[in-house]
Design an enzyme around this catalytic site. Structure first.
Site, PDB file in Angstrom:
ATOM      1  N   ARG A 159      22.533   2.180  -2.982  1.00  0.00           N
ATOM      2  CA  ARG A 159      23.790   1.783  -2.108  1.00  0.00           C
ATOM      3  C   ARG A 159      24.292   0.558  -2.747  1.00  0.00           C
ATOM      4  O   ARG A 159      25.373   0.384  -2.951  1.00  0.00           O
ATOM      5  CB  ARG A 159      24.034   2.085  -0.782  1.00  0.00           C
ATOM      6  CG  ARG A 159      23.810   3.579  -0.539  1.00  0.00           C
ATOM      7  CD  ARG A 159      23.776   3.851   1.063  1.00  0.00           C
ATOM      8  NE  ARG A 159      22.722   3.021   1.523  1.00  0.00           N
ATOM      9  CZ  ARG A 159      22.208   3.091   2.775  1.00  0.00           C
ATOM     10  NH1 ARG A 159      22.899   3.731   3.653  1.00  0.00           N
ATOM     11  NH2 ARG A 159      21.466   2.382   3.239  1.00  0.00           N
ATOM     12  N   LYS A 182       5.365  10.019   0.900  1.00  0.00           N
ATOM     13  CA  LYS A 182       5.046  10.224   2.281  1.00  0.00           C
ATOM     14  C   LYS A 182       5.743   9.363   3.115  1.00  0.00           C
ATOM     15  O   LYS A 182       6.245   8.332   2.794  1.00  0.00           O
ATOM     16  CB  LYS A 182       3.390  10.138   2.436  1.00  0.00           C
ATOM     17  CG  LYS A 182       2.882   8.721   2.032  1.00  0.00           C
ATOM     18  CD  LYS A 182       1.800   8.373   3.112  1.00  0.00           C
ATOM     19  CE  LYS A 182       2.181   7.662   4.270  1.00  0.00           C
ATOM     20  NZ  LYS A 182       1.790   6.263   4.226  1.00  0.00           N
ATOM     21  N   HIS A 200      -0.727   8.426  -2.318  1.00  0.00           N
ATOM     22  CA  HIS A 200      -1.521   7.192  -3.500  1.00  0.00           C
ATOM     23  C   HIS A 200      -3.007   7.172  -3.333  1.00  0.00           C
ATOM     24  O   HIS A 200      -3.613   6.604  -4.265  1.00  0.00           O
ATOM     25  CB  HIS A 200      -0.866   5.897  -3.225  1.00  0.00           C
ATOM     26  CG  HIS A 200      -1.318   4.815  -2.158  1.00  0.00           C
ATOM     27  ND1 HIS A 200      -0.612   5.114  -1.094  1.00  0.00           N
ATOM     28  CD2 HIS A 200      -2.040   3.785  -2.240  1.00  0.00           C
ATOM     29  CE1 HIS A 200      -1.116   4.049  -0.172  1.00  0.00           C
ATOM     30  NE2 HIS A 200      -2.005   3.421  -0.974  1.00  0.00           N
ATOM     31  N   LYS A 207      -6.308   6.478  -6.380  1.00  0.00           N
ATOM     32  CA  LYS A 207      -7.569   5.519  -6.498  1.00  0.00           C
ATOM     33  C   LYS A 207      -8.671   5.865  -7.307  1.00  0.00           C
ATOM     34  O   LYS A 207      -9.217   6.969  -7.199  1.00  0.00           O
ATOM     35  CB  LYS A 207      -7.755   5.228  -4.954  1.00  0.00           C
ATOM     36  CG  LYS A 207      -6.863   4.351  -4.271  1.00  0.00           C
ATOM     37  CD  LYS A 207      -7.275   3.960  -2.869  1.00  0.00           C
ATOM     38  CE  LYS A 207      -6.002   3.286  -2.068  1.00  0.00           C
ATOM     39  NZ  LYS A 207      -5.930   1.980  -2.011  1.00  0.00           N
ATOM     40  N   GLU A 243      -7.479  -2.385   7.673  1.00  0.00           N
ATOM     41  CA  GLU A 243      -6.455  -3.278   6.792  1.00  0.00           C
ATOM     42  C   GLU A 243      -6.598  -4.383   7.855  1.00  0.00           C
ATOM     43  O   GLU A 243      -6.690  -4.448   9.144  1.00  0.00           O
ATOM     44  CB  GLU A 243      -5.230  -2.808   6.856  1.00  0.00           C
ATOM     45  CG  GLU A 243      -4.936  -1.468   6.073  1.00  0.00           C
ATOM     46  CD  GLU A 243      -3.374  -1.101   5.880  1.00  0.00           C
ATOM     47  OE1 GLU A 243      -2.894  -1.808   5.259  1.00  0.00           O
ATOM     48  OE2 GLU A 243      -2.992  -0.413   6.729  1.00  0.00           O
ATOM     49  N   ASP A 295       0.863   7.733   9.811  1.00  0.00           N
ATOM     50  CA  ASP A 295       0.860   6.622   8.214  1.00  0.00           C
ATOM     51  C   ASP A 295      -0.260   6.720   7.732  1.00  0.00           C
ATOM     52  O   ASP A 295      -0.177   6.859   6.320  1.00  0.00           O
ATOM     53  CB  ASP A 295       1.101   5.212   9.092  1.00  0.00           C
ATOM     54  CG  ASP A 295       1.490   4.266   8.050  1.00  0.00           C
ATOM     55  OD1 ASP A 295       2.410   4.597   7.213  1.00  0.00           O
ATOM     56  OD2 ASP A 295       0.634   3.158   7.663  1.00  0.00           O
ATOM     57  N   HIS A 344      -3.662   9.997   3.999  1.00  0.00           N
ATOM     58  CA  HIS A 344      -4.532   9.426   3.040  1.00  0.00           C
ATOM     59  C   HIS A 344      -6.043   9.885   3.628  1.00  0.00           C
ATOM     60  O   HIS A 344      -6.924  10.402   2.844  1.00  0.00           O
ATOM     61  CB  HIS A 344      -4.618   7.930   3.054  1.00  0.00           C
ATOM     62  CG  HIS A 344      -3.244   7.541   2.876  1.00  0.00           C
ATOM     63  ND1 HIS A 344      -2.485   8.038   1.715  1.00  0.00           N
ATOM     64  CD2 HIS A 344      -2.362   6.454   3.033  1.00  0.00           C
ATOM     65  CE1 HIS A 344      -1.444   7.525   1.448  1.00  0.00           C
ATOM     66  NE2 HIS A 344      -1.229   6.593   2.357  1.00  0.00           N
ATOM     67  N   LYS A 393      -4.797  -1.405  11.622  1.00  0.00           N
ATOM     68  CA  LYS A 393      -4.174  -2.329  11.207  1.00  0.00           C
ATOM     69  C   LYS A 393      -4.700  -3.662  11.736  1.00  0.00           C
ATOM     70  O   LYS A 393      -5.253  -3.454  12.887  1.00  0.00           O
ATOM     71  CB  LYS A 393      -2.640  -2.595  11.533  1.00  0.00           C
ATOM     72  CG  LYS A 393      -2.148  -1.518  10.516  1.00  0.00           C
ATOM     73  CD  LYS A 393      -0.945  -1.851   9.825  1.00  0.00           C
ATOM     74  CE  LYS A 393      -0.149  -0.988   9.221  1.00  0.00           C
ATOM     75  NZ  LYS A 393      -0.361  -0.671   7.620  1.00  0.00           N
ATOM     76  N   LYS A 436     -10.599  -5.782   5.336  1.00  0.00           N
ATOM     77  CA  LYS A 436      -9.777  -5.043   4.399  1.00  0.00           C
ATOM     78  C   LYS A 436     -10.904  -4.090   3.819  1.00  0.00           C
ATOM     79  O   LYS A 436     -11.463  -4.639   2.878  1.00  0.00           O
ATOM     80  CB  LYS A 436      -8.712  -5.684   3.295  1.00  0.00           C
ATOM     81  CG  LYS A 436      -8.311  -4.582   2.249  1.00  0.00           C
ATOM     82  CD  LYS A 436      -7.233  -3.762   2.657  1.00  0.00           C
ATOM     83  CE  LYS A 436      -6.864  -2.661   1.585  1.00  0.00           C
ATOM     84  NZ  LYS A 436      -5.984  -1.823   2.107  1.00  0.00           N
TER      85      LYS A 436
END
Ligand SMILES: NC(=O)C1=CN([C@@H]2O[C@H](COP(=O)(O)OP(=O)(O)OC[C@H]3O[C@@H](n4cnc5c(N)ncnc54)[C@H](OP(=O)(O)O)[C@@H]3O)[C@@H](O)[C@H]2O)C=CC1
Ligand SMILES: O=C1O[C@H](COP(=O)(O)O)[C@@H](O)[C@H](O)[C@H]1O
Length: 490
Positions: free
Chosen positions: A50, A149, A179, A183, A217, A236, A241, A341, A346
């Site tokens: 927008r 997603k 995604h 991988k 993560e 999430d 995933h 998280k 990671k």
């Protein structure tokens, strides 16, 4: 160097083109594939949002973004400038009734070209956006729709979105992105399992005592707090995933690598997951939220402070689940899935823990071996096997680690899975995208967990940032006599 098949000229329309995903992931992925000559200068990337930017302003912003998120490619000024010429910006409120669509209609004047509509917006806009595309007669035989997603926030909303977009696009033209499927390490599960008969012989409860899937993560919620606080780790990461990785790991061999053969096998795994009652959720699901702590070298604040809101949030930033797959292959093997998280590292990895020997001839027996499949940060395999402790003076056995790092073996060309997925959508190859029934089966399995949490029937446990999650996640495994990977001795 991998062989690259160039795709036919295409018009790729991104709705949500000023957003975080487009800037951080989509445009850098396109630039890299352009640099690798996977598409040529006839392609067009039509960017829509927008905000009232001029085309020059928008290109300047994109140029800055690319230098930040794809610096290794953007440093070639010639490539960057050629790429920027493919990028067009059209300001448009795509869901307002009286918006002017004429610029987009003009840009899409050639109906014979491949046309991809990528919806990088809130999922609430998916159905109205498809209705608008139809109203403006932009859906051609060569049109594909890519959906980000999350597809909905529960089973009902997922079904509504699927019904809504399904009125305008045939299921075969709908590409639901996950995604993780793009991988290399997840793709490699197919080669590892179905290209190595010796491993496939081990792939069942006969040899495997338990399986762990971890997506940890170190980052917090960053600037995405408004979205994340409505979502949480279960919606999430887990619903999409981690369940997809579980499917790739546990499914039987598909008849071929075709999209439907793969999806049929994945769906069987989702349908075979043991359904949970509220009591089972309390016993088998741990939820946590990070508090302040030391993450790497950095002192970081709590989730509540990251949100910066006055109210107390009940959203989980960590979830661990113990489940079983009701098949003859896996019925006797617990699967532990966790994601969070602000954790200690990671890492995305799978651990297949082998069963112990029934009888050992050695006086000291090390812990049973395992296969570790590392998906991130560095793709690789590690096979832990018992070995003779070298030297004289008695016969001792200890574990040794057989390692393979993909970087050492191959020249990896895909830095980010979006690189593969964007061009798969252009090619019309849906194998790495999720079919409607998979999304709905995943939500169906997750529903009792959401319901139990809604009634607050299981506690939300704090864990310090930089740790491996709440203490009770350890107990979840200890009940089965198991340990999380980071607690295992070699
Ligand atoms: N960011 C990420 O890392 C990830 C995001 N996703 C998903 O991708 C989608 C986008 O996420 P993200 O980029 O973070 O979101 P942002 O909020 O950063 O971006 C949303 C975009 O939509 C545009 N927009 C909003 N309303 C309209 C409209 N009516 N017409 C046209 N454009 C509109 C906004 O621009 P403007 O205000 O100018 O209109 C903006 O460009 C979401 O579904 C998210 O869940 C999935 C995985 C990871
Ligand atoms: O989809 C998402 O994934 C990322 C993690 O992706 P990865 O490829 O870095 O493992 C996560 O940070 C984000 O919250 C989630 O929406």
């Amino acid at each position: 160097m991998a062989h690259i098949n160039q795709v036919d000229p295409f018009d790729f329309v991104i709705f949500g083109a000023t957003g975080d995903l487009t800037m951080r992931k989509l445009l850098p992925a396109f630039l890299r594939r352009f640099h690798a000559k996977e598409f040529a200068d006839e392609a067009r990337i039509i960017c829509i949002a927008r905000s009232a930017h001029s085309e020059d302003d928008y290109r300047q912003q994109v140029s800055k973004t690319l230098r930040e998120f794809a610096p290794e490619t953007a440093k070639s000024t010639a490539t960057l400038n050629r790429f920027l010429k493919l990028v067009q910006y059209i300001p448009l409120d795509a869901t307002k009734a009286n918006s002017d669509w004429s610029d987009l209609e003009k840009a899409l004047a050639d109906p014979t070209r491949i046309r991809v509509f990528y919806l990088a917006t809130s999922p609430a806009l998916y159905s109205p956006l498809c209705a608008a595309l139809s109203k403006h007669d932009l859906i051609t035989d060569k049109a594909r729709l890519v959906l980000e997603k999350p597809i909905g926030v529960d089973f009902t909303t997922a079904t509504e979105i699927n019904d809504g977009v399904g009125k305008f696009f045939h299921e075969s033209a709908i590409y639901r992105i996950d995604h993780y499927l793009g991988k290399e390490g997840v793709q490699n599960l197919l080669a590892l399992r179905f290209g190595n008969p010796v491993l496939e012989k081990l792939w069942s409860s006969d040899a495997i005592s338990h399986v762990q899937i971890t997506a940890a993560e170190t980052v917090g919620v960053g600037t995405r707090g408004a979205y994340y606080d409505e979502s949480g780790a279960l919606r999430d990461m887990m619903q999409n995933h981690l369940l997809q990785v579980l499917c790739m790991l546990a499914m039987d061999a598909p008849a071929s690598l075709s999209a439907d053969d793969l999806r049929n096998e994945k769906l069987k795994v989702l349908n075979a997951l043991r359904p949970m009652t509220s009591e089972m959720v309390r016993q088998n699901v741990i939820r946590g939220q990070y508090t302040a702590g030391l993450c790497g070298q950095e002192n970081v604040c709590s989730y509540q402070d990251d949100l910066g809101k006055d109210r107390t949030s009940n959203t989980e930033t960590y979830v661990a689940i113990r489940t079983k797959i009701r098949t003859s292959r896996w019925g006797n093997t617990p699967f532990y899935l966790r994601t969070g998280k602000r954790m200690a590292a990671k890492t995305t990895e799978i651990v297949l823990q082998f069963r112990p020997q029934i009888w050992s001839i050695f006086s000291n027996t090390p812990s049973p071996g395992r296969l570790v499949i590392r998906i991130a940060p560095e793709e690789g395999l590690s096979l832990v096997l018992a070995s003779k402790d070298p030297g004289a003076g008695g016969f001792r056995v200890r574990n040794a680690d057989l390692q393979m790092l993909y970087n050492d073996q191959f020249n990896i060309t895909y830095r980010d899975s979006y690189e593969r997925l964007l061009l798969d959508a252009v090619r019309g190859n849906p194998a790495l995208f999720i079919r409607r029934d998979e999304v709905e089966a995943s939500w169906r399995w997750v529903e009792p967990i959401l319901a139990t949490w809604r009634e607050d029937l299981s506690p939300l446990e704090p864990y310090p940032a930089g740790s491996w999650g709440p203490a009770s996640a350890r107990i979840l495994l200890a009940r089965d006599g198991a340990l999380w990977h980071e607690d295992m001795q070699t």
